[in-house]
Design a protein around this motif. Structure first.
Motif, PDB file in Angstrom:
ATOM      1  N   SER A 294       1.298  -1.051   0.059  1.00  0.00           N
ATOM      2  CA  SER A 294       0.554   0.347   0.161  1.00  0.00           C
ATOM      3  C   SER A 294       0.746   0.820   0.180  1.00  0.00           C
ATOM      4  O   SER A 294       0.427   2.476  -0.850  1.00  0.00           O
ATOM      5  N   VAL A 295       1.313   1.889   0.857  1.00  0.00           N
ATOM      6  CA  VAL A 295       2.649   2.736   1.163  1.00  0.00           C
ATOM      7  C   VAL A 295       3.559   2.793  -0.271  1.00  0.00           C
ATOM      8  O   VAL A 295       3.597   3.894  -0.584  1.00  0.00           O
ATOM      9  N   GLY A 296       3.868   1.875  -0.980  1.00  0.00           N
ATOM     10  CA  GLY A 296       4.591   1.200  -2.163  1.00  0.00           C
ATOM     11  C   GLY A 296       4.703   2.063  -3.289  1.00  0.00           C
ATOM     12  O   GLY A 296       4.082   3.207  -3.937  1.00  0.00           O
ATOM     13  N   VAL A 297       2.395   1.366  -3.030  1.00  0.00           N
ATOM     14  CA  VAL A 297       1.207   2.356  -4.417  1.00  0.00           C
ATOM     15  C   VAL A 297       2.041   3.441  -4.165  1.00  0.00           C
ATOM     16  O   VAL A 297       1.497   4.215  -5.385  1.00  0.00           O
ATOM     17  N   ILE A 298       1.278   3.714  -3.268  1.00  0.00           N
ATOM     18  CA  ILE A 298       1.026   5.530  -2.915  1.00  0.00           C
ATOM     19  C   ILE A 298       2.375   6.366  -3.090  1.00  0.00           C
ATOM     20  O   ILE A 298       2.510   7.840  -4.190  1.00  0.00           O
ATOM     21  N   LEU A 299       3.428   6.144  -2.904  1.00  0.00           N
ATOM     22  CA  LEU A 299       4.555   6.876  -3.386  1.00  0.00           C
ATOM     23  C   LEU A 299       5.256   7.110  -4.878  1.00  0.00           C
ATOM     24  O   LEU A 299       5.033   7.436  -5.555  1.00  0.00           O
ATOM     25  N   SER A 300       4.506   5.521  -5.296  1.00  0.00           N
ATOM     26  CA  SER A 300       4.784   5.449  -6.820  1.00  0.00           C
ATOM     27  C   SER A 300       3.798   5.967  -7.652  1.00  0.00           C
ATOM     28  O   SER A 300       4.324   6.760  -8.506  1.00  0.00           O
ATOM     29  N   ILE A 301       2.541   5.992  -7.276  1.00  0.00           N
ATOM     30  CA  ILE A 301       1.638   6.722  -7.927  1.00  0.00           C
ATOM     31  C   ILE A 301       2.169   8.625  -7.627  1.00  0.00           C
ATOM     32  O   ILE A 301       1.757   8.937  -8.607  1.00  0.00           O
ATOM     33  N   ASN A 302       2.210   8.922  -6.455  1.00  0.00           N
ATOM     34  CA  ASN A 302       2.578   9.890  -6.275  1.00  0.00           C
ATOM     35  C   ASN A 302       4.072  10.914  -7.353  1.00  0.00           C
ATOM     36  O   ASN A 302       3.965  11.863  -7.033  1.00  0.00           O
ATOM     37  N   THR A 303       4.635   9.843  -7.228  1.00  0.00           N
ATOM     38  CA  THR A 303       5.812  10.244  -8.118  1.00  0.00           C
ATOM     39  C   THR A 303       5.544  10.348  -9.762  1.00  0.00           C
ATOM     40  O   THR A 303       5.917  11.197 -10.134  1.00  0.00           O
ATOM     41  N   GLN A 304       3.946   9.333  -9.831  1.00  0.00           N
ATOM     42  CA  GLN A 304       4.170   9.348 -11.286  1.00  0.00           C
ATOM     43  C   GLN A 304       2.756  10.476 -11.673  1.00  0.00           C
ATOM     44  O   GLN A 304       3.333  11.056 -13.002  1.00  0.00           O
ATOM     45  N   ILE A 305       2.508  11.546 -11.046  1.00  0.00           N
ATOM     46  CA  ILE A 305       1.503  12.692 -10.690  1.00  0.00           C
ATOM     47  C   ILE A 305       2.276  13.483 -10.884  1.00  0.00           C
ATOM     48  O   ILE A 305       1.849  14.529 -11.551  1.00  0.00           O
ATOM     49  N   ALA A 306       3.578  13.656 -10.046  1.00  0.00           N
ATOM     50  CA  ALA A 306       4.547  14.395 -10.314  1.00  0.00           C
ATOM     51  C   ALA A 306       5.121  14.772 -11.666  1.00  0.00           C
ATOM     52  O   ALA A 306       5.510  15.719 -12.225  1.00  0.00           O
ATOM     53  N   LYS A 307       5.437  13.218 -12.420  1.00  0.00           N
ATOM     54  CA  LYS A 307       5.881  13.292 -14.091  1.00  0.00           C
ATOM     55  C   LYS A 307       5.133  13.645 -14.708  1.00  0.00           C
ATOM     56  O   LYS A 307       5.112  14.435 -15.878  1.00  0.00           O
ATOM     57  N   LEU A 308       3.489  13.636 -14.399  1.00  0.00           N
ATOM     58  CA  LEU A 308       2.806  13.540 -15.736  1.00  0.00           C
ATOM     59  C   LEU A 308       2.978  15.290 -15.473  1.00  0.00           C
ATOM     60  O   LEU A 308       2.227  15.557 -16.710  1.00  0.00           O
ATOM     61  N   TYR A 309       2.464  16.011 -14.404  1.00  0.00           N
ATOM     62  CA  TYR A 309       2.766  17.553 -14.052  1.00  0.00           C
ATOM     63  C   TYR A 309       3.506  18.085 -14.761  1.00  0.00           C
ATOM     64  O   TYR A 309       4.050  18.929 -16.035  1.00  0.00           O
ATOM     65  N   ALA A 310       4.886  17.502 -14.719  1.00  0.00           N
ATOM     66  CA  ALA A 310       6.484  17.880 -15.027  1.00  0.00           C
ATOM     67  C   ALA A 310       6.383  17.994 -16.793  1.00  0.00           C
ATOM     68  O   ALA A 310       7.364  18.594 -17.471  1.00  0.00           O
ATOM     69  N   GLY A 311       5.710  16.995 -17.067  1.00  0.00           N
ATOM     70  CA  GLY A 311       5.715  16.171 -18.182  1.00  0.00           C
ATOM     71  C   GLY A 311       5.170  16.935 -19.324  1.00  0.00           C
ATOM     72  O   GLY A 311       5.031  17.323 -20.452  1.00  0.00           O
ATOM     73  N   ASN A 511     -17.968  22.046 -25.119  1.00  0.00           N
ATOM     74  CA  ASN A 511     -16.661  22.071 -25.025  1.00  0.00           C
ATOM     75  C   ASN A 511     -16.257  21.796 -23.782  1.00  0.00           C
ATOM     76  O   ASN A 511     -16.537  22.516 -22.913  1.00  0.00           O
ATOM     77  N   TYR A 512     -15.151  21.082 -23.597  1.00  0.00           N
ATOM     78  CA  TYR A 512     -14.287  20.920 -21.617  1.00  0.00           C
ATOM     79  C   TYR A 512     -13.043  21.123 -21.528  1.00  0.00           C
ATOM     80  O   TYR A 512     -11.976  20.868 -22.238  1.00  0.00           O
ATOM     81  N   LEU A 513     -12.985  21.695 -20.449  1.00  0.00           N
ATOM     82  CA  LEU A 513     -11.621  21.776 -20.004  1.00  0.00           C
ATOM     83  C   LEU A 513     -10.798  21.380 -19.135  1.00  0.00           C
ATOM     84  O   LEU A 513     -11.851  20.909 -18.241  1.00  0.00           O
ATOM     85  N   SER A 514      -9.956  21.454 -19.698  1.00  0.00           N
ATOM     86  CA  SER A 514      -9.053  20.716 -18.153  1.00  0.00           C
ATOM     87  C   SER A 514      -7.814  21.431 -18.164  1.00  0.00           C
ATOM     88  O   SER A 514      -7.158  22.392 -18.965  1.00  0.00           O
ATOM     89  N   ALA A 515      -7.111  20.765 -17.053  1.00  0.00           N
ATOM     90  CA  ALA A 515      -5.937  21.688 -16.904  1.00  0.00           C
ATOM     91  C   ALA A 515      -4.681  20.677 -16.174  1.00  0.00           C
ATOM     92  O   ALA A 515      -5.233  19.946 -15.064  1.00  0.00           O
ATOM     93  N   ARG A 516      -3.698  20.476 -15.756  1.00  0.00           N
ATOM     94  CA  ARG A 516      -2.733  19.694 -15.316  1.00  0.00           C
ATOM     95  C   ARG A 516      -2.289  20.066 -13.862  1.00  0.00           C
ATOM     96  O   ARG A 516      -2.115  19.747 -13.189  1.00  0.00           O
ATOM     97  N   GLY A 517      -2.834  22.283 -13.518  1.00  0.00           N
ATOM     98  CA  GLY A 517      -2.857  22.146 -12.064  1.00  0.00           C
ATOM     99  C   GLY A 517      -3.976  21.429 -11.431  1.00  0.00           C
ATOM    100  O   GLY A 517      -3.650  21.087  -9.794  1.00  0.00           O
ATOM    101  N   ASP A 518      -4.818  21.834 -12.021  1.00  0.00           N
ATOM    102  CA  ASP A 518      -6.232  21.245 -11.341  1.00  0.00           C
ATOM    103  C   ASP A 518      -6.690  19.582 -11.382  1.00  0.00           C
ATOM    104  O   ASP A 518      -6.476  19.070 -10.739  1.00  0.00           O
ATOM    105  N   SER A 519      -5.243  18.902 -12.270  1.00  0.00           N
ATOM    106  CA  SER A 519      -5.124  16.610 -12.540  1.00  0.00           C
ATOM    107  C   SER A 519      -5.024  17.363 -11.078  1.00  0.00           C
ATOM    108  O   SER A 519      -4.454  16.115 -10.663  1.00  0.00           O
ATOM    109  N   TYR A 520      -3.606  18.265 -11.263  1.00  0.00           N
ATOM    110  CA  TYR A 520      -2.582  17.059 -10.082  1.00  0.00           C
ATOM    111  C   TYR A 520      -2.950  17.948  -8.701  1.00  0.00           C
ATOM    112  O   TYR A 520      -2.607  16.570  -8.416  1.00  0.00           O
ATOM    113  N   ALA A 521      -4.261  18.302  -8.643  1.00  0.00           N
ATOM    114  CA  ALA A 521      -4.002  19.106  -7.060  1.00  0.00           C
ATOM    115  C   ALA A 521      -5.719  17.923  -6.861  1.00  0.00           C
ATOM    116  O   ALA A 521      -4.977  17.904  -5.787  1.00  0.00           O
TER     117      ALA A 521
END
Length: 651
Positions: A294-311, A511-521
């Motif tokens: 559980s902790v490993g999955v949470i840390l992995s997801i946290n790393t992934q969402i940071a990569k998605l935002y930065a990418g 039309n649908y609006l999305s944003a990297r900041g909103d998705s990350y938050a």
């Protein structure tokens, strides 16, 4: 002395045995009460995040209560076994089975009541801190302190009923034993641990089957995951009951190793300890593995969402489904940015989604060469500076998450299926920034003429396969790392996305609006809630696991004292006693953690590609290392107390 005083005295005089059980139970009550405070807080249902938090807390309550049930049941049965000699003496002195049952019931209820009182008191003392911490972690507004009468009543009733039920239920352990068996207690000679090579092979086979089921990668389904879990749990059980004992027996055959120093003492004893404690070690391993995963999955997801935002270099994206609404939607967004004096650039993009049949079915996005280069130029990425022949395509993929099903297609002819029909050759493959195309997995760039021809092939009733977007590049929001939840980009994009949702509901736009900041938050807030819930559940697993080990060691203390007393008479030194017994305790404490770490690494590595977890090595090492550090602390405390007891019997 009244009977109630007699029960109180028994609890007090057995404090060394009961202290770990009492503290663990009180800790469970405290955490259960803390979550109940959140559930019943009058201000927690006022927002969507509050409702999500409440559901998360309720799930945590169920998990804690079920684990508390198993923990108390196991603890009580261990105490009854350790104190069986006392019950035998009471029987000889004239105590009836009803009297002994009453004594056991009163002792359990005394400990249970004290645990509830201490747990509630601790929860109340720390309640303000928990409310502040919980509100901060879950991203909610400050939660004021209130008098949690409902939470107190709910917690008290739940745990008193738990202790009441288990106190009555465990009385059957005493009724089955005769006086002679009770008097023997833990003094009965142990039989040589027996193993079956067939069951040992079954255990190894189950573990191997679990790994093989998880090797299906992206094709793995729910049934495979469940079956892998069942076979893995079964294999772990047979590992402790059969394989580990078998390996120790093999080690005992090596006289060169066995007759060196104190190896004879601890190796011979470990076979008995592993066999006797197999179920307990199995429970600790499974609980720790679940917590580590559980902790490993949470840390992995946290790393992934940071990569998605930065990418993603584009802060805002408007998906165009209705061209007639586009002008007013752009005017609305640009007006919001101009009001805050935020400079921006826009770029219009277009892609086609289609399935590709190349041995394995996958979905990709197709883009024209001109469109991709225009997008890459705005984002500061390297363009494709070559001409692409009419019957060829260039495969671009994310270096962090390469599409394993497509990478083998270079130089091969592939076919587009639904909704298109086109055949071309993958002339080249290369890593690139994809700016969200294809979910960050793959993009095939085609010649402009080939792309336009495919676009004309899309039927009108399947126009949803054609994606058109307007992307906003806002350099003022570029940064190193990820934003905080209070960052201006996050605050504005969360508001814009919410307003766009209202406009969609009111029929003002399609039309649908999305944003990297909103998705990350949003992802970060949901993840933070799971962290807040999971950390304390993991802490309960960790503390309870240490308590399990403490109970088992205490139940074997008298036997170890007799053994080391006899060995000291024939020359065993204190230093040798500490080494032999310390090594046995260390193996019981650390082997489950190491096995859990290996299981977590194997499972998450194999499931990483299927669930887009990315690189899991660091998260697994962090989660396992945290449990290992906590276990080392428990080991140091338990070992010191155990050595004090053994040293007293040394000659």
């Amino acid at each position: 002395m009244s009977f109630l005083q007699f029960a109180f005295n028994n609890v007090g005089r057995n404090a060394r045995a009961y202290i770990a059980y009492f503290l663990s139970s009180a800790f469970m009550v405290m955490i259960f009460f803390t979550y109940a405070m959140f559930i019943f807080h009058p201000g927690i249902t006022g927002s969507e995040m509050g409702r999500m938090t409440r559901v998360g807390m309720q799930v945590a309550e169920y998990i804690i209560f079920v684990f508390s049930f198993l923990f108390v049941l196991y603890s009580i049965s261990s105490f009854l076994k350790a104190r069986s000699k006392e019950f035998g003496i009471l029987t000889i002195l004239g105590a009836t089975s009803g009297t002994i049952n009453r004594l056991i019931f009163l002792e359990n209820m005394i400990i249970g009541l004290l645990s509830v009182i201490v747990g509630l008191a601790s929860g109340m003392l720390l309640s303000k801190l928990f409310l502040l911490l919980g509100a901060s972690v879950t991203g909610m507004n400050g939660l004021p302190f209130y008098m949690p009468w409902k939470a107190m009543i709910f917690t008290t009733v739940a745990f008193l009923l738990l202790f009441l039920f288990l106190s009555v239920f465990t009385l059957i352990f005493i009724r089955k034993n005769r006086v002679l068996e009770l008097l023997s207690g833990s003094s009965k000679p142990k039989k040589e641990p027996k193993t079956s090579w067939l069951l040992a092979l079954l255990g190894v086979g189950l573990l191997a089957a679990s790994v093989m089921l998880l090797q299906r990668g992206s094709k793995i389904g729910e049934k495979e995951v469940m079956l892998a879990a069942v076979t893995g749990v079964g294999g772990t059980y047979f590992f402790y009951t059969q394989v580990a004992v078998f390996l120790i027996k093999v080690a005992k055959r090596s006289k060169r190793m066995l007759w060196r120093g104190t190896n004879l003492i601890w190796v011979s004893e470990m076979a008995y300890k592993i066999k006797d404690n197999a179920r307990m070690l199995f429970m600790v391993t499974v609980a720790t593995s679940l917590a580590c995963m559980s902790v490993g999955v949470i840390l992995s997801i946290n790393t992934q969402i940071a990569k998605l935002y930065a990418g993603d270099p584009f802060a805002i994206n408007l998906s165009v489904y209705n061209e007639s609404d586009l002008k007013k939607d752009l005017g609305w967004i640009e007006g919001q940015l101009n009001k805050e004096d935020i400079p921006y650039e826009t770029v219009r993009t277009e892609t086609i989604q289609s399935s590709v049949s190349g041995g394995n079915w996958v979905y990709v996005e197709l883009a024209s060469l001109t469109n991709y280069n225009k997008l890459a130029e705005k984002a500061g990425a390297a363009p494709l500076d070559q001409e692409i022949p009419q019957d060829q395509g260039v495969l671009l993929y994310s270096a962090d998450d390469p599409p394993k099903d497509l990478l083998g297609l270079e130089g091969e002819t592939v076919s587009l299926e639904s909704p298109l029909s086109h055949t071309f050759k993958i002339s080249e493959k290369r890593p690139a920034r994809l700016f969200g195309a294809g979910g960050g997995k793959s993009l095939i760039v085609l010649n402009d003429a080939a792309y336009d021809k495919l676009k004309r092939q899309i039927p009108e009733d399947e126009s949803g396969w054609l994606s058109s977007d307007v992307r906003f590049l806002i350099k003022a929001w570029d940064r190193q790392g990820v934003p905080s939840l209070q960052d201006p980009e996050v605050a504005m994009t969360v508001r814009l996305v919410a307003e766009n949702r209202e406009r969609l509901d009111d029929g003002e736009t399609k039309n649908y609006l999305s944003a990297r900041g909103d998705s990350y938050a949003n992802t970060k807030q949901g993840l933070s809630m799971f962290i807040f819930v999971g950390v304390f559940i993991a802490a309960i697993f960790s503390i309870s696991s240490a308590s399990f080990l403490y109970f088992k060691l205490y139940s074997e203390l008298n036997q170890d004292r007799r053994m080391y007393h006899s060995l000291s008479k024939i020359g065993l030194a204190d230093r040798e006693m500490k080494f032999a017994s310390g090594l046995q305790i260390a193996l019981l404490f650390f082997v489950p953690i190491l096995i859990s770490g290996i299981q977590t690494m194997v499972v998450l590595s194999l499931l990483g590609s299927a669930f887009n977890l990315g690189e899991v090595t660091v998260p697994v090492l962090v989660s396992t290392g945290t449990f290992l550090a906590a276990q080392a602390l428990y080991y140091a405390v338990v070992r010191s107390r155990y050595m004090i007891q053994l040293k007293r019997v040394m000659v």
